[in-house]
Design an enzyme around this catalytic site. Sequence first.
Site, PDB file in Angstrom:
ATOM      1  N   HIS A  82       0.761  70.924-100.728  1.00 32.96           N
ATOM      2  CA  HIS A  82       1.996  71.071-101.505  1.00 32.96           C
ATOM      3  C   HIS A  82       1.722  71.212-102.993  1.00 32.96           C
ATOM      4  O   HIS A  82       2.571  71.717-103.731  1.00 32.96           O
ATOM      5  CB  HIS A  82       2.981  69.926-101.209  1.00 32.96           C
ATOM      6  CG  HIS A  82       2.673  68.608-101.832  1.00 32.96           C
ATOM      7  ND1 HIS A  82       2.071  67.556-101.149  1.00 32.96           N
ATOM      8  CD2 HIS A  82       2.921  68.128-103.079  1.00 32.96           C
ATOM      9  CE1 HIS A  82       1.966  66.514-101.943  1.00 32.96           C
ATOM     10  NE2 HIS A  82       2.470  66.830-103.119  1.00 32.96           N
ATOM     11  N   ASP A 218      -2.040  67.792 -95.181  1.00 30.34           N
ATOM     12  CA  ASP A 218      -1.591  68.190 -96.517  1.00 30.34           C
ATOM     13  C   ASP A 218      -2.793  68.313 -97.458  1.00 30.34           C
ATOM     14  O   ASP A 218      -3.024  67.472 -98.324  1.00 30.34           O
ATOM     15  CB  ASP A 218      -0.582  67.168 -97.046  1.00 30.34           C
ATOM     16  CG  ASP A 218       0.203  67.694 -98.246  1.00 30.34           C
ATOM     17  OD1 ASP A 218      -0.170  68.765 -98.764  1.00 30.34           O
ATOM     18  OD2 ASP A 218       1.159  67.028 -98.662  1.00 30.34           O
ATOM     19  N   SER A 657      -0.487  62.800-105.897  1.00 31.19           N
ATOM     20  CA  SER A 657      -0.634  63.813-104.856  1.00 31.19           C
ATOM     21  C   SER A 657      -1.922  64.590-105.077  1.00 31.19           C
ATOM     22  O   SER A 657      -2.155  65.118-106.166  1.00 31.19           O
ATOM     23  CB  SER A 657       0.553  64.778-104.881  1.00 31.19           C
ATOM     24  OG  SER A 657       1.735  64.147-104.471  1.00 31.19           O
TER      25      SER A 657
END
Length: 731
Positions: A82, A218, A657
Site C-alpha cells: 500500500h 502487504d 507502514s
Amino acid sequence: MKKTLLLLSLVAAPALAGEGKWTPQQVLELDPAWLRAQGLQVSPKKLWDPQRGTGLLAGAVNVGGCTGAFISSTGLIITNHHCAYGLIQEHSSPERDLLTTGFLASERKDELPGKGARVQVPRSFTDVTAQVLAAVPEGADDAARYKAIERKQKELVAECEKRPATRCQVATFDGGVNYTLVDSVELLDTRLVYAPPRGVGEYGGEEDNWMWPRHTGDFAIVRAYTAPDGSSAPYSEKNIPHKAEFFFPLATEGVKPGDFVMVLGYPGRTYRALLAEEMAERQSRVYPRMRDVYGEAIRILEEEGEKDAAGKIAVASVLKGLHNGYKNAGGQLAGLKRGHIVEKQRQSEAEVAAWIAKKSASAQGAATWASAVKAREELLAAQQATAKVFEREFLLGAVQRLARAPAMAVTVSRLAAERAKPDMERRPDYMEREHARIKDRLEREQKNVHLPAEKRLLTAFVRRAQALGADERIATVDKHFGKAFVEKDVAAKVDALYAGTQVLTLAERLKMATETTAQLQARKDPMLAFGLDLARELEAMDEAVDRRQGMALRLRPSWRKAVLAHAGKPVAPDANSTLRVTFAKVQGYAPRDGAVYTPQTTLSGMMAKNTGEDPFDVPERVAKVAEAKRHGAWADRKLKDVPVNFLSDADTTGGNSGSPTVNGKGQLVGVNFDRVWENVANDFGYNPEVARNVNVDVRYVLWMLDQVENADVLLKELGVRKNSPVAAEIR
C-alpha cells in the site's frame, strides 16, 4: 553483587519492552543490560553511532509517508504494497492492470521508475533547541513567537541543505521542549522491482483492515538508484543501483512466539502528550466528523469506480487512503471508550498536579513549577475556544482530501501567492525546496481524476458548507454557489466549473504552477477562480492556526517538563515522523472475554478464507501452489506450514507502514503493515494487553518470490538459495 546491580538497572529501565518509540539518541541512553535482557544481540552502538551519525537504524528509510528498509547492498528496499500503491497505479491501465496482476522485473532494465518517488536515508540528528528558542524576541505575542520559531527552523534547514542531495527538517519534541535538526541524504530515482497481485497485497481488503487474524501479503520491493559516481540524481538510464552501507539480511528462519524483535521506522503522529480535554475533543468531534465526511466520499468513489475499469483504477489510490482513515477513526473511538483513555489521562494529570503542589511547598519549588500549573489552565481555556470554529476549519481542511480539481486549483493558487514573497517568508510547504515535489504531485494527480466522481464529491462538499451556521460560513462557497443548497442549481454550477476549466489538463496545470496570481486570474477559468478564493480563506485560517500553535509552543513545554520530571524515567516523545525504534516480543493476545488469538497465521488459513470473490480472492497462480503444499524451504517446522503474518507488541502508528521488523541480530524477519483493531487508540496511550502490530512474515515474502514467481535472479541478489537458507548477521 552483580545480580543486584543488574536488577537495579532493569528497574531503572522502561518497564515494558513494547512501550516507547525511542529516538536514535535515546537508544544510547537506555541501559545496555536491559536491552540485552530483552534480546538485543548487537551492541546499541551498532544501532546508532553519534560520532559517525549513522548505524543500522539508517537501514530504515523514509519513503514519503511510509517506511522502507534496505535489504541488499544493491539498493533493494522492501516496503508495504500500500506504500508503493501510487507507483504501481502510475504504470497501470485497463490494458495492463498491474494493481490486479502484480509486477516482477525480470531484469534491472525492466524496473519501472516512479514520478517523484524519493527515499531519504538518515545521516545525523543535532539538538538545536537553544538556537530555536533564542530566536524568539522578548515580549513576542503568540503569532510573532510562531513566526520567529518557524523562521529559525527554515534558516537551519536552508543551511543544512546547502550540501547536494540533502533533505533536512527541524523536528519538534514534547510540544517544544526540544528541537532537533534531522539531516538525510535524499535519493531521487526509485523504481518498482516487485509487487504481488492485488489478491495478495490487499487480501482481505477493508474487511480485514485493522483486524486479526490476518493473511495479507502487504509488501513490495523497489530499488534506489544513483548517478554512476554514487551521488543522488534524477532518473536516468545511466544511473546505477544505490550502494547501501547498512541493510538488513533476510532471516530465512523467521520468528517464533516469544522472540525478540525491533520495529524501525518513521511513525507519523501520536497524541499522548495532549491534555485529557484535548483528547476528549478528538473523541467527541474530530473522529465522528471524519467518519461522516470520509464515509460519504467512500460511497461516492466506490459507486462511480464500479461503473468502468478506467474509473476503478483512477479512484483506487484516493479510495484506499480514505478507507484507511475512516476505519482508523472508528478504531480510535472504540479504543478511547474501551480503554477509558480520557479518564486515565485526567487521573494522570491530577497526579502530576498533586506532585507539583507537593514540590511547591518550598519557595524554590514554587518558583520552578508555578508556570506549569498556569500553562495547563491556559491550554484548557484555549481548547474550549477552538470548539467554536471546529466545523468550519474541519471542512476547509477536508476539501483537499476530496475532489481533485478544487484541490489542485488551491495548490496552484497558493503557490502563486507564496511565490510573490521572499523564499524565507513563504509557508514551508510552498518554499522553493518544495517546488519539485509539488510538480510531481500535480503530475501524479492526473491518474486520480475520474470526472463523474469529481463532480459528486464537490457537490457533497458544497452541500455540507451551505449547511454551516451563520458564524461558520465559508465565504467562497457562498460566493460561487449561494447560501442555500438547491440540488439542481448546485449541479448546474458544478457542471459549469468542470466544463470551463483547464485545471484537469496536465500541460495547462503545470503552466499554472509557474504563473503569478494575476496571470491565473487572467485565465478566467471558473475552477481557478473558485480555487483562488478558497486559497485566500485557507491562508486566513492558517494564520489563526499559527497563533494557536504559537500559544501552545509558549505553554505546553512548561507542562511537559513537569510531566517528564514526575515520571522519573525515560519517556519516549510523541511520534513526529522522525526515525524511531521500538523493542517488542512476538506474542498473541486476548481481545475479549473467551477469545485468545495466537500470534501467527499460515497459508492454510489464507486458503480457508478464499471465496473466489473480492476481497478474499486468492490469485489462481498463488492458489495452485498453496493447494499443492509446495512450501519449498519456507515452512515453519512447528506450524508445518508457511507463516503469512505475525503479531508483536511493538509501539507503532501510521508512518510505520513498511517498517522493517528485525531480530536481535539485525536480520529482517518481517515487514510491519498494520495494527489490530483493539490497538488503534494506542496513539493516545500504550496498553500492553492489546498493543499488537501486524507484520508480513519474511518467509511468506520468500515463498511468493520462490515458489510462486520463480524470481531466481531476485532471490540470488538477496543472498537466498533454495533449500539452503543463509543466516547472515551483523556483528
